[in-house]
Design a protein around this motif. Sequence first.
Motif, PDB file in Angstrom:
ATOM      1  N   ASP A 125     -66.445 -56.756 -32.302  1.00 16.63           N
ATOM      2  CA  ASP A 125     -65.206 -56.775 -33.093  1.00 16.63           C
ATOM      3  C   ASP A 125     -64.713 -55.380 -33.478  1.00 16.63           C
ATOM      4  OD1 ASP A 125     -64.856 -59.572 -33.034  1.00 16.63           O
ATOM      5  OD2 ASP A 125     -66.351 -59.816 -34.628  1.00 16.63           O
ATOM      6  N   ALA A 126     -65.429 -54.337 -33.039  1.00 17.09           N
ATOM      7  CA  ALA A 126     -64.914 -52.972 -33.212  1.00 17.09           C
ATOM      8  C   ALA A 126     -63.728 -52.811 -32.254  1.00 17.09           C
ATOM      9  CB  ALA A 126     -66.003 -51.955 -32.886  1.00 17.09           C
ATOM     10  N   VAL A 127     -62.938 -51.776 -32.461  1.00 22.72           N
ATOM     11  CA  VAL A 127     -61.692 -51.651 -31.697  1.00 22.72           C
ATOM     12  C   VAL A 127     -61.633 -50.316 -30.956  1.00 22.72           C
ATOM     13  CG1 VAL A 127     -59.162 -51.732 -31.893  1.00 22.72           C
ATOM     14  CG2 VAL A 127     -60.565 -53.094 -33.438  1.00 22.72           C
ATOM     15  N   THR A 128     -61.155 -50.369 -29.712  1.00 22.72           N
ATOM     16  CA  THR A 128     -60.983 -49.152 -28.916  1.00 22.72           C
ATOM     17  C   THR A 128     -59.793 -49.313 -27.979  1.00 22.72           C
ATOM     18  OG1 THR A 128     -62.076 -47.543 -27.461  1.00 22.72           O
ATOM     19  CG2 THR A 128     -62.542 -49.878 -27.038  1.00 22.72           C
ATOM     20  N   CYS A 129     -59.399 -48.225 -27.346  1.00 24.55           N
ATOM     21  CA  CYS A 129     -58.249 -48.271 -26.439  1.00 24.55           C
ATOM     22  C   CYS A 129     -58.647 -47.859 -25.027  1.00 24.55           C
ATOM     23  CB  CYS A 129     -57.138 -47.342 -26.946  1.00 24.55           C
ATOM     24  SG  CYS A 129     -57.721 -45.634 -27.180  1.00 24.55           S
ATOM     25  N   THR A 140     -54.925 -33.102 -27.693  1.00 26.11           N
ATOM     26  CA  THR A 140     -54.014 -32.062 -28.203  1.00 26.11           C
ATOM     27  C   THR A 140     -54.279 -31.686 -29.659  1.00 26.11           C
ATOM     28  OG1 THR A 140     -52.416 -33.822 -28.624  1.00 26.11           O
ATOM     29  CG2 THR A 140     -52.081 -32.507 -26.631  1.00 26.11           C
ATOM     30  N   THR A 141     -54.852 -32.611 -30.449  1.00 29.20           N
ATOM     31  CA  THR A 141     -55.117 -32.303 -31.865  1.00 29.20           C
ATOM     32  C   THR A 141     -56.485 -31.662 -32.055  1.00 29.20           C
ATOM     33  OG1 THR A 141     -56.081 -34.487 -32.198  1.00 29.20           O
ATOM     34  CG2 THR A 141     -53.729 -34.245 -32.695  1.00 29.20           C
ATOM     35  N   GLY A 142     -57.279 -31.567 -30.961  1.00 33.16           N
ATOM     36  CA  GLY A 142     -58.633 -31.011 -31.082  1.00 33.16           C
ATOM     37  C   GLY A 142     -59.693 -32.090 -31.189  1.00 33.16           C
ATOM     38  N   THR A 143     -59.242 -33.329 -31.385  1.00 36.42           N
ATOM     39  CA  THR A 143     -60.178 -34.455 -31.337  1.00 36.42           C
ATOM     40  C   THR A 143     -59.550 -35.534 -30.455  1.00 36.42           C
ATOM     41  OG1 THR A 143     -61.478 -36.031 -32.625  1.00 36.42           O
ATOM     42  CG2 THR A 143     -59.265 -35.572 -33.428  1.00 36.42           C
ATOM     43  N   ASN A 144     -60.349 -36.483 -29.994  1.00 37.01           N
ATOM     44  CA  ASN A 144     -59.833 -37.482 -29.062  1.00 37.01           C
ATOM     45  C   ASN A 144     -58.902 -38.481 -29.736  1.00 37.01           C
ATOM     46  OD1 ASN A 144     -62.421 -38.222 -30.320  1.00 37.01           O
ATOM     47  ND2 ASN A 144     -62.099 -40.186 -29.316  1.00 37.01           N
ATOM     48  N   GLN A 145     -57.748 -38.653 -29.124  1.00 36.73           N
ATOM     49  CA  GLN A 145     -56.821 -39.704 -29.555  1.00 36.73           C
ATOM     50  C   GLN A 145     -56.494 -40.567 -28.344  1.00 36.73           C
ATOM     51  OE1 GLN A 145     -53.828 -36.924 -31.245  1.00 36.73           O
ATOM     52  NE2 GLN A 145     -53.945 -38.227 -33.059  1.00 36.73           N
ATOM     53  N   CYS A 146     -56.084 -41.803 -28.604  1.00 36.36           N
ATOM     54  CA  CYS A 146     -55.756 -42.707 -27.503  1.00 36.36           C
ATOM     55  C   CYS A 146     -54.624 -42.124 -26.662  1.00 36.36           C
ATOM     56  CB  CYS A 146     -55.327 -44.066 -28.049  1.00 36.36           C
ATOM     57  SG  CYS A 146     -56.687 -44.929 -28.865  1.00 36.36           S
ATOM     58  N   PRO A 147     -54.756 -42.224 -25.333  1.00 35.22           N
ATOM     59  CA  PRO A 147     -53.661 -41.730 -24.496  1.00 35.22           C
ATOM     60  C   PRO A 147     -52.399 -42.562 -24.708  1.00 35.22           C
ATOM     61  CG  PRO A 147     -55.322 -42.861 -23.168  1.00 35.22           C
ATOM     62  CD  PRO A 147     -55.866 -42.777 -24.558  1.00 35.22           C
ATOM     63  N   LYS A 148     -51.274 -41.989 -24.409  1.00 35.32           N
ATOM     64  CA  LYS A 148     -49.987 -42.655 -24.614  1.00 35.32           C
ATOM     65  C   LYS A 148     -49.955 -43.995 -23.880  1.00 35.32           C
ATOM     66  CE  LYS A 148     -45.083 -41.633 -24.501  1.00 35.32           C
ATOM     67  NZ  LYS A 148     -44.029 -40.685 -24.192  1.00 35.32           N
TER      68      LYS A 148
END
Length: 207
Positions: A125-129, A140-148
Amino acid sequence: AAVTVRQDSVLNVCMDAKHHKTEPGPEGELYGQCVLWKDNACCTANTSLEAHQDQSYLYSFNWDHCGAMPEKCKRHFIQDTCLYECSPNLGPWIDQADNSWRKERIRDVPLCQEDCEQWWEDCQDAVTCKVNWHKGWNWTTGTNQCPKGAMCQKFKFVFPTAAALCEQIWSGSYRYTSHHRGSGRCIQMWFDPAQGNPNVAVAQYYA
């Protein structure tokens, strides 16, 4: 003789990666879940402490990229990090890596069925993309973010089975097996250090 050399060279070794020591040895002050490896570790005390941080300097990786990861799930990722950073018993599965930040990686480490199933159970039930967490993030922010355009979904939809989770999340680092804990045929992410490290015999078997 060549076989013996090959065996010795893959038993009790540290991979050539970002934070690993050059060779394994005792570490008295390993932190938290990494304490299992204190008698013989490839990680330093500092690395073991960082393995438990939500936003660790180890890889600037954010577990909470789709909202807060539940604690019962996060402990598996911490344990996975401890195994990767600290274990001196992964030699038979060390492979060349073509990354700027490490020369070696692990591939197809046979995980015990229970370790993999419990990981999936506690994280469904954890969430990821993303399916593969090794690549494709927006940094781009220096940490991982979900791709567009990537949608956040529950693990159970992203990884429909325990095998899918263990084998896909770190691009084939682990292999799901039907072997059970204590069989001597699979690597345990979790063990009781008072009983000794069961992975020593597993590495010997596969070497």
